[in-house]
Design an enzyme around this catalytic site. Structure first.
Site, PDB file in Angstrom:
ATOM      1  N   GLY A 105      36.038 -26.217 -13.268  1.00  0.00           N
ATOM      2  CA  GLY A 105      36.775 -27.175 -14.072  1.00  0.00           C
ATOM      3  C   GLY A 105      35.827 -28.031 -14.884  1.00  0.00           C
ATOM      4  N   ASP A 218      24.279 -19.431  -6.884  1.00  0.00           N
ATOM      5  CA  ASP A 218      24.396 -19.645  -8.323  1.00  0.00           C
ATOM      6  C   ASP A 218      23.278 -20.549  -8.830  1.00  0.00           C
ATOM      7  OD1 ASP A 218      25.572 -19.097 -10.765  1.00  0.00           O
ATOM      8  OD2 ASP A 218      27.059 -20.701 -10.627  1.00  0.00           O
TER       9      ASP A 218
END
Length: 379
Positions: A105, A218
């Protein structure tokens, strides 16, 4: 990267700082004002460093020499901000307060009533249900870790279709932004070396010193945040997974997650996840830090598109110094630069068995830093 040539470099033995663990107790990870929550490390934490290594030429404070153990938490915490308070703090999620955007988001800067600045990550409404497990994973992992090179969880909101993660605010943007010069200046070599050490410290803590082994999954330049004093903090634990502290154990994942260019080729091929997958991503990131290039440069010629492959070719042909980011205005010592490149290729080896662990990486970076400072004193 499956086709990238592999080479196992011999690791030189290094003198390293004491990576001594220390356990601290803390209260539940809720959004409360703590007088020392964002304070700099204590003199005790810094003592093992400052007594041995001189300050950087540009007065960048040295990385800590110790890791502290995770606090014990009986539960993740409770919500201490209402949605009305969140809306007020973010000026109703104003675009002017927006810090960035990702798969989860949008991240906003927010100012609390007491003046404290925080960052609030708000899940996309369209993917709210799909991102629920990612949301839970991130808050559960963040609540269990505390280290100066990892972004700290302060609280969260999980109500209706609103899912918010509230963390400390790191004011100086991302590493990638600084490599691009977006903030008005480019990183010099000293800063890049310090940032590399900070990232290695954060990942070493996750792999070896947290209560449970954590694999980030990540690691990339846009997930590294910089403070006003150019200290690095690893952020975004949405893809992170708890590993296994038993050596040699792997986790078979049903779906590969990460970012193209940073993904471990062995993880992509076998679906087996280990901390060495983070090591591979760090190796790619280290090359990015040194060259300024993104892992994949789609607009370049075919032989230069994959930065790791291009860099390795240049290094093998004796043209290592052509890899120096041209935005670094100062002269970079060839010996130091080649040592860092050598380490980056060790980390980015196609086969995980050929990669060092993150603690060894941190120790090698410290040895490089000591040599760099020594050369600076001799000039």
């Amino acid at each position: 990267m499956d086709s990238a040539p592999g080479l196992l470099f011999l690791c030189c033995s290094c003198i390293c700082p004491c990576f001594q663990s220390r356990r601290k107790d803390t209260e539940d990870a809720v959004l409360v004002k703590e007088s020392n929550s964002l304070a700099p490390a204590s003199s005790a934490e810094m003592g093992s460093v400052s007594g041995k290594i001189a300050a950087s030429p540009l007065r960048v404070p040295p990385s800590p020499g110790r890791f502290s153990m995770s606090p014990k938490l009986d539960r993740i915490g409770s919500v201490h901000l209402t949605m009305r308070q969140v809306a007020r703090a973010t000026q109703n999620f104003s675009p002017s307060m927006k810090l960035g955007e990702g798969g989860f988001g949008t991240v906003y800067k927010a100012q609390l009533q007491d003046g404290q600045m925080v960052a609030i990550k708000r899940a996309s409404k369209e993917n709210s249900d799909a991102l629920r497990s990612e949301f839970r994973s991130e808050i559960e992992l963040l609540a269990k870790i505390e280290h100066r090179n990892l972004v700290k969880l302060l609280g969260y909101v999980d109500k209706g279709n609103e899912r918010l993660i509230i963390t400390e605010y790191v004011p100086n943007g991302t590493l990638r932004e600084h490599l691009d010069g977006i903030h008005g200046s480019y990183l010099d070599f000293s800063q890049r070396l310090e940032i590399s050490i900070d990232i290695a410290h954060g990942l070493t803590y996750l792999h070896s010193y947290a209560g449970k082994q954590i694999i980030h999954r990540d690691v990339k330049s846009s997930n590294i945040l910089l403070t006003e004093r150019m200290r690095a903090k690893v952020a975004d634990f949405g893809f992170a997974r708890v590993g296994d502290n038993e050596a040699g154990k792997t986790h078979v994942m049903t779906k590969v997650k990460g970012t193209v260019g940073y993904l471990d080729p062995e993880y992509m091929r076998t679906f087996q996840l280990t901390p060495k997958s983070d090591v591979y991503s760090f190796g790619v990131l280290l090359i990015e830090i040194l060259t300024g290039r993104r892992p994949v440069e789609s607009r370049r010629s075919p032989e230069e598109k994959v930065t790791v492959r291009w860099a390795f070719g240049k290094y093998s042909d004796g043209e290592a110094m052509e890899l120096v980011d041209p935005q670094m205005r100062e002269a970079v010592d060839p010996t130091i630069f080649k040592k860092m490149l050598n380490l980056s290729f060790q980390c980015a080896a196609p086969t995980r068995a050929d990669r060092p662990d993150m603690q060894s990486v941190g120790e090698q970076l410290w040895a490089i830093r000591m040599k760099y400072l020594q050369l600076g004193r001799e000039e």
